[in-house]
Design a protein around this motif. Sequence first.
Motif, PDB file in Angstrom:
ATOM      1  N   LYS A  50       0.813  -1.221   0.000  1.00  0.00           N
ATOM      2  CA  LYS A  50       0.000   0.000   0.000  1.00  0.00           C
ATOM      3  C   LYS A  50       0.853   1.281   0.000  1.00  0.00           C
ATOM      4  CE  LYS A  50      -4.123  -2.034   2.091  1.00  0.00           C
ATOM      5  NZ  LYS A  50      -3.723  -3.416   1.754  1.00  0.00           N
ATOM      6  N   ILE A  51       1.913   1.255  -0.819  1.00  0.00           N
ATOM      7  CA  ILE A  51       2.790   2.418  -0.957  1.00  0.00           C
ATOM      8  C   ILE A  51       2.305   3.257  -2.144  1.00  0.00           C
ATOM      9  CG2 ILE A  51       5.136   3.210  -1.463  1.00  0.00           C
ATOM     10  CD1 ILE A  51       6.080   0.516  -0.185  1.00  0.00           C
ATOM     11  N   THR A  52       1.958   4.505  -1.897  1.00  0.00           N
ATOM     12  CA  THR A  52       1.497   5.388  -2.960  1.00  0.00           C
ATOM     13  C   THR A  52       2.698   6.070  -3.633  1.00  0.00           C
ATOM     14  OG1 THR A  52       1.221   7.215  -1.393  1.00  0.00           O
ATOM     15  CG2 THR A  52      -0.700   5.827  -1.831  1.00  0.00           C
ATOM     16  N   ILE A  53       2.583   6.229  -4.936  1.00  0.00           N
ATOM     17  CA  ILE A  53       3.681   6.793  -5.718  1.00  0.00           C
ATOM     18  C   ILE A  53       3.221   8.066  -6.409  1.00  0.00           C
ATOM     19  CG2 ILE A  53       5.218   6.412  -7.702  1.00  0.00           C
ATOM     20  CD1 ILE A  53       5.958   4.795  -5.214  1.00  0.00           C
ATOM     21  N   THR A 108       5.554  -1.178 -17.989  1.00  0.00           N
ATOM     22  CA  THR A 108       5.909  -0.633 -16.679  1.00  0.00           C
ATOM     23  C   THR A 108       5.188   0.676 -16.411  1.00  0.00           C
ATOM     24  OG1 THR A 108       8.101  -1.650 -16.850  1.00  0.00           O
ATOM     25  CG2 THR A 108       7.841   0.130 -15.241  1.00  0.00           C
ATOM     26  N   ALA A 109       5.163   1.549 -17.415  1.00  0.00           N
ATOM     27  CA  ALA A 109       4.489   2.846 -17.253  1.00  0.00           C
ATOM     28  C   ALA A 109       3.002   2.657 -16.979  1.00  0.00           C
ATOM     29  CB  ALA A 109       4.703   3.693 -18.503  1.00  0.00           C
ATOM     30  N   ASN A 110       2.381   1.719 -17.683  1.00  0.00           N
ATOM     31  CA  ASN A 110       0.953   1.449 -17.458  1.00  0.00           C
ATOM     32  C   ASN A 110       0.697   0.964 -16.033  1.00  0.00           C
ATOM     33  OD1 ASN A 110      -0.741   2.028 -19.772  1.00  0.00           O
ATOM     34  ND2 ASN A 110       0.429   0.482 -20.877  1.00  0.00           N
ATOM     35  N   LYS A 111       1.603   0.140 -15.516  1.00  0.00           N
ATOM     36  CA  LYS A 111       1.446  -0.361 -14.146  1.00  0.00           C
ATOM     37  C   LYS A 111       1.594   0.769 -13.134  1.00  0.00           C
ATOM     38  CE  LYS A 111       0.803  -3.387 -10.933  1.00  0.00           C
ATOM     39  NZ  LYS A 111      -0.551  -3.945 -10.722  1.00  0.00           N
ATOM     40  N   LEU A 112       2.532   1.665 -13.366  1.00  0.00           N
ATOM     41  CA  LEU A 112       2.696   2.814 -12.470  1.00  0.00           C
ATOM     42  C   LEU A 112       1.430   3.673 -12.464  1.00  0.00           C
ATOM     43  CD1 LEU A 112       6.379   3.779 -13.281  1.00  0.00           C
ATOM     44  CD2 LEU A 112       5.514   3.280 -10.994  1.00  0.00           C
ATOM     45  N   ILE A 113       0.840   3.869 -13.628  1.00  0.00           N
ATOM     46  CA  ILE A 113      -0.405   4.642 -13.704  1.00  0.00           C
ATOM     47  C   ILE A 113      -1.518   3.907 -12.962  1.00  0.00           C
ATOM     48  CG2 ILE A 113      -2.163   5.575 -15.256  1.00  0.00           C
ATOM     49  CD1 ILE A 113       0.117   5.900 -17.351  1.00  0.00           C
ATOM     50  N   ASP A 114      -1.571   2.584 -13.117  1.00  0.00           N
ATOM     51  CA  ASP A 114      -2.567   1.779 -12.386  1.00  0.00           C
ATOM     52  C   ASP A 114      -2.443   1.978 -10.880  1.00  0.00           C
ATOM     53  OD1 ASP A 114      -3.475   0.741 -14.786  1.00  0.00           O
ATOM     54  OD2 ASP A 114      -2.370  -1.152 -14.602  1.00  0.00           O
TER      55      ASP A 114
END
Length: 332
Positions: A60-63, A78-84
């Motif tokens: 549950k770490i927010t980025i 990877t970018a799509n996962k970060l956006i998710d």
Amino acid sequence: MNLALVGHGSIGSKFKESILRDFVDIKNLYIIETNKKVIKDLITKGLNCYESLEELEDNKITISYGIVANWGPDHLKTANKLIDLGCKKLIIEKPLSSRKDELQEFIKRCSKEGIFVTVHHKWNFTNIVEIIKNIQSNYNLGNPIGIRLIGGAVCFSTNGTHAFGLSCKLLDSHPKTITADLEIDYINPRGKDLAYIGGMASYKMQNNTFIHASFTNSNSQSLTIECVYRNSSIQFSSDNSIKLFKRDEEEIKKYENKITRYGSLKLIKEVKFESTPTVKQILSNLIYDEYPKVSLKEAEIPVLMVIGALESHLKKKKIDYDNIEDTGVLIS
């Protein structure tokens, strides 16, 4: 303010150093890396390290900010996962993708969801365009008619991406057609499945200018860029000097400014250009700016120039830039 850095290779390590020195505290940096030896070393230095973005999700770490600097073909995944995971501001290293369809879907998503993405095309984070435009204006060169790119094993994607982006900016245009005869080798140190692309490609631009690229994987010459004008040229390469060559004014008068095969060019001016690392500049763009220095639409053009050259080579025909098709070749 948490920042996720995905990939700790040569460029990833530079991002880490600048992040910790100039932007965020060590407790707010999360490094995602698959190499267990690297992870172990980073943990001993007090860094937060994980093997996957899923682990950030589980904890549950927010980025707030993300940097994609891992294996080239995985950049958009990877970018799509970060956006998710809720990340709204991203840096993506080049190349954006090996596939046109994947890239265009990603651009649509970012536009729809209001995602900030800036792409690390290094020349955009320098004043090189301003220097060349000033020379062009001060010496009455007129507009450039084309650009020649010459080098050894610089690769159409690895270094060519930067040169194509700069060339399009200097010419203020993008390709209309592409013709290529390439040499595709699998000598890329980043992975045996990644193509390392030499050979020749000709890009006819929308405004009737050109880009001609000639690279060879059999030579170690660094990249030279030559901006061509009617009676002059501006050249620059790895020695960090920008050189203006111009035809003699008396000769131009003698031939009544006509094009001739006898037009020799002489060195008129040399300007030293300070080519400093651009990692800090793009991080500043990510964290402090409202708009990206290199947008996805701008960065899409060099990617398509590489994919289009591959398609032209494989199909042995001229390619229409607006109708480029994917080839399945992985680039980095």
